[in-house]
Design a protein around this motif. Structure first.
Motif, PDB file in Angstrom:
ATOM      1  N   PRO A 234      16.354 -11.521  -8.976  1.00  0.00           N
ATOM      2  CA  PRO A 234      14.926 -11.221  -8.799  1.00  0.00           C
ATOM      3  C   PRO A 234      14.210 -12.231  -7.904  1.00  0.00           C
ATOM      4  N   VAL A 235      14.779 -13.419  -7.757  1.00  0.00           N
ATOM      5  CA  VAL A 235      14.130 -14.474  -6.977  1.00  0.00           C
ATOM      6  C   VAL A 235      14.368 -14.280  -5.487  1.00  0.00           C
ATOM      7  N   PHE A 236      15.596 -13.855  -5.141  1.00  0.00           N
ATOM      8  CA  PHE A 236      15.959 -13.685  -3.738  1.00  0.00           C
ATOM      9  C   PHE A 236      16.385 -12.233  -3.514  1.00  0.00           C
ATOM     10  N   GLN A 237      15.414 -11.353  -3.558  1.00  0.00           N
ATOM     11  CA  GLN A 237      15.695  -9.923  -3.455  1.00  0.00           C
ATOM     12  C   GLN A 237      15.970  -9.477  -2.022  1.00  0.00           C
ATOM     13  N   ASP A 238      15.453 -10.218  -1.061  1.00  0.00           N
ATOM     14  CA  ASP A 238      15.479  -9.743   0.326  1.00  0.00           C
ATOM     15  C   ASP A 238      16.476 -10.473   1.217  1.00  0.00           C
ATOM     16  N   ARG A 239      17.255 -11.414   0.656  1.00  0.00           N
ATOM     17  CA  ARG A 239      18.152 -12.170   1.523  1.00  0.00           C
ATOM     18  C   ARG A 239      19.226 -12.873   0.707  1.00  0.00           C
ATOM     19  N   THR A 240      20.249 -13.325   1.412  1.00  0.00           N
ATOM     20  CA  THR A 240      21.247 -14.217   0.813  1.00  0.00           C
ATOM     21  C   THR A 240      20.689 -15.626   0.862  1.00  0.00           C
ATOM     22  N   PRO A 241      20.413 -16.241  -0.267  1.00  0.00           N
ATOM     23  CA  PRO A 241      19.753 -17.555  -0.247  1.00  0.00           C
ATOM     24  C   PRO A 241      20.702 -18.666   0.191  1.00  0.00           C
ATOM     25  N   SER A 242      20.183 -19.612   0.939  1.00  0.00           N
ATOM     26  CA  SER A 242      20.964 -20.783   1.306  1.00  0.00           C
ATOM     27  C   SER A 242      21.091 -21.701   0.095  1.00  0.00           C
ATOM     28  N   THR A 243      22.004 -22.650   0.191  1.00  0.00           N
ATOM     29  CA  THR A 243      22.130 -23.642  -0.877  1.00  0.00           C
ATOM     30  C   THR A 243      20.821 -24.391  -1.055  1.00  0.00           C
ATOM     31  N   GLU A 244      20.158 -24.684   0.046  1.00  0.00           N
ATOM     32  CA  GLU A 244      18.876 -25.400  -0.036  1.00  0.00           C
ATOM     33  C   GLU A 244      17.835 -24.564  -0.766  1.00  0.00           C
ATOM     34  N   ASP A 245      17.791 -23.251  -0.478  1.00  0.00           N
ATOM     35  CA  ASP A 245      16.862 -22.364  -1.192  1.00  0.00           C
ATOM     36  C   ASP A 245      17.113 -22.409  -2.691  1.00  0.00           C
ATOM     37  N   GLN A 246      18.383 -22.319  -3.059  1.00  0.00           N
ATOM     38  CA  GLN A 246      18.735 -22.314  -4.478  1.00  0.00           C
ATOM     39  C   GLN A 246      18.413 -23.654  -5.134  1.00  0.00           C
ATOM     40  N   ASN A 247      18.738 -24.750  -4.445  1.00  0.00           N
ATOM     41  CA  ASN A 247      18.444 -26.071  -5.003  1.00  0.00           C
ATOM     42  C   ASN A 247      16.951 -26.253  -5.245  1.00  0.00           C
ATOM     43  N   LYS A 248      16.150 -25.795  -4.292  1.00  0.00           N
ATOM     44  CA  LYS A 248      14.703 -25.949  -4.413  1.00  0.00           C
ATOM     45  C   LYS A 248      14.184 -25.200  -5.637  1.00  0.00           C
ATOM     46  N   TYR A 249      14.716 -24.010  -5.866  1.00  0.00           N
ATOM     47  CA  TYR A 249      14.270 -23.212  -7.010  1.00  0.00           C
ATOM     48  C   TYR A 249      14.844 -23.755  -8.321  1.00  0.00           C
ATOM     49  N   LEU A 250      16.127 -24.079  -8.325  1.00  0.00           N
ATOM     50  CA  LEU A 250      16.807 -24.432  -9.570  1.00  0.00           C
ATOM     51  C   LEU A 250      16.468 -25.830 -10.070  1.00  0.00           C
ATOM     52  N   GLY A 251      16.002 -26.710  -9.184  1.00  0.00           N
ATOM     53  CA  GLY A 251      15.672 -28.060  -9.635  1.00  0.00           C
ATOM     54  C   GLY A 251      14.686 -28.046 -10.786  1.00  0.00           C
ATOM     55  N   ASP A 252      13.573 -27.358 -10.597  1.00  0.00           N
ATOM     56  CA  ASP A 252      12.557 -27.289 -11.650  1.00  0.00           C
ATOM     57  C   ASP A 252      12.997 -26.403 -12.806  1.00  0.00           C
TER      58      ASP A 252
END
Length: 348
Positions: A234-252
């Motif tokens: 549900p967070v990245f519905q429109d694209r394959t997220p980069s590792t940086e995208d995932q790290n930014k979201y998952l940190g918090d």
């Protein structure tokens, strides 16, 4: 009142450890099958089987013979390794195998599987899996397959007595296995499932030199205690997220999950453990893996320290590399909200 800031900053969390095990919760094994030896994987992922078992029930043979693409099969595994109750069941029910293709080894280009030929040994089965099952199974999944995910591709051969009567059917299919390569119960069509191999909160896992994780009791040595399972779809519905995208979201997200798991930020700080999360690489994401795990680790010298005990029981119940963790440095107390200055009465 000023909020107490967590010592676990996103920069500190994105260590080499995250890169080392990114996506490793998806590492799986392949279990070959001989004469209903559908549970005989040895857990090392090399496509060989160590034992042989045969079902004795006639209706089991009938279920095998009638199974076709899209069918889901299940069975019971006995303590002696034998298989019973082999039957077809709706895929919405619990099952152990989803058929992706039927192959008739009578039509194999050579006479290898002629009337007097014995069933193929485990090594040959692994080769047949690559030759006949791999492409057919990926096509069945409409091209969405994560080879490091929860499903492995495997063949099943007919019972020994059916083979001796000339049945050369081989069923190709998808199965989910445990750390020993044994097929486990699953629900739903594989094409409709998240393919990520993730663990449930409260589970403890240990990794080996090949970055393969297996579940252990939290009282036993482990490297990660799982705090949450996060669906990234549900967070990245429109694209394959980069590792940086995932790290930014998952940190918090994972820091908050750790606090909830341990009953508050202070308990997390006192545990001395660090927040960890996995990420899904582009191949895994495009193959259908959308979930990752948050967890707790102890990082030492760019490695996972060995932990025994559950963080839920407090720091004194833990051992890290065989020693009870030392108390963390005392933190400054929370600042009290500034009181507004007392008003003075106007003098007449």
């Amino acid at each position: 009142m000023a909020a107490r800031k967590s010592a676990l900053t996103p920069a500190a969390l994105r260590t080499i450890l995250v890169a080392t095990l990114a996506g490793s919760l998806g590492m799986g094994t392949y279990a070959a099958a001989t004469g209903f030896d559908v549970a005989a994987g040895n857990g090392n992922g090399n496509g060989t089987s160590q034992t042989s078992s045969t079902s004795k029930k006639g209706d089991d043979t009938e279920a095998f013979t009638a199974a076709d693409q899209g069918a889901c099969l299940t069975w019971e595994s006995q303590e002696d390794g034998s298989i019973s109750g082999f039957t077809e069941t709706p895929c919405d029910n619990e099952h152990r195998f989803e058929v992706t293709a039927r192959e008739d080894l009578n039509t194999y280009p050579t006479q290898e599987f002629g009337p007097d030929a014995p069933p193929p040994n485990p090594t040959r089965q692994a080769q047949l899996r690559e030759e006949l099952c791999q492409t057919a199974s990926i096509r069945y999944l409409n091209g969405r397959y994560d080879p490091s995910g929860r499903y492995s591709i495997a063949p099943i051969l007919p019972p020994v007595e059916a083979w001796e009567r000339g049945d050369r059917t081989m069923l190709c299919g998808l199965q989910e296995t445990d750390s020993q390569g044994t097929p486990i119960l699953t629900v739903g069509h594989a094409a409709e499932q998240d393919q990520a191999r993730v663990a449930e909160p409260g589970t403890c896992v240990i990794t080996d030199d090949a970055n393969t994780l297996r579940t252990v009791d939290c009282a036993d040595p482990h490297h990660i205690e799982i705090t949450e399972k996060v669906d990234l779809a549900p967070v990245f519905q429109d694209r394959t997220p980069s590792t940086e995208d995932q790290n930014k979201y998952l940190g918090d997200v994972c820091a908050k999950a750790a606090e909830n798991y341990l009953g508050g930020e202070e308990n997390l700080y006192q545990s001395t453990l660090q927040v960890y999360w996995g990420t899904s690489n582009s191949q895994a994401w495009d193959g259908g893996s959308r979930s990752v795990n948050c967890g707790l680790i102890s990082a030492k010298d760019d490695r996972f320290a060995e932990i025994t005990g559950s963080a839920k029981d407090g720091r004194d119940a833990l051992k890290v590399d065989g020693e009870t963790p030392k108390p963390p440095p005392e933190r400054r107390p929370l600042r009290e909200e500034s009181e507004s200055p007392s008003s003075t009465e106007d003098t007449p």
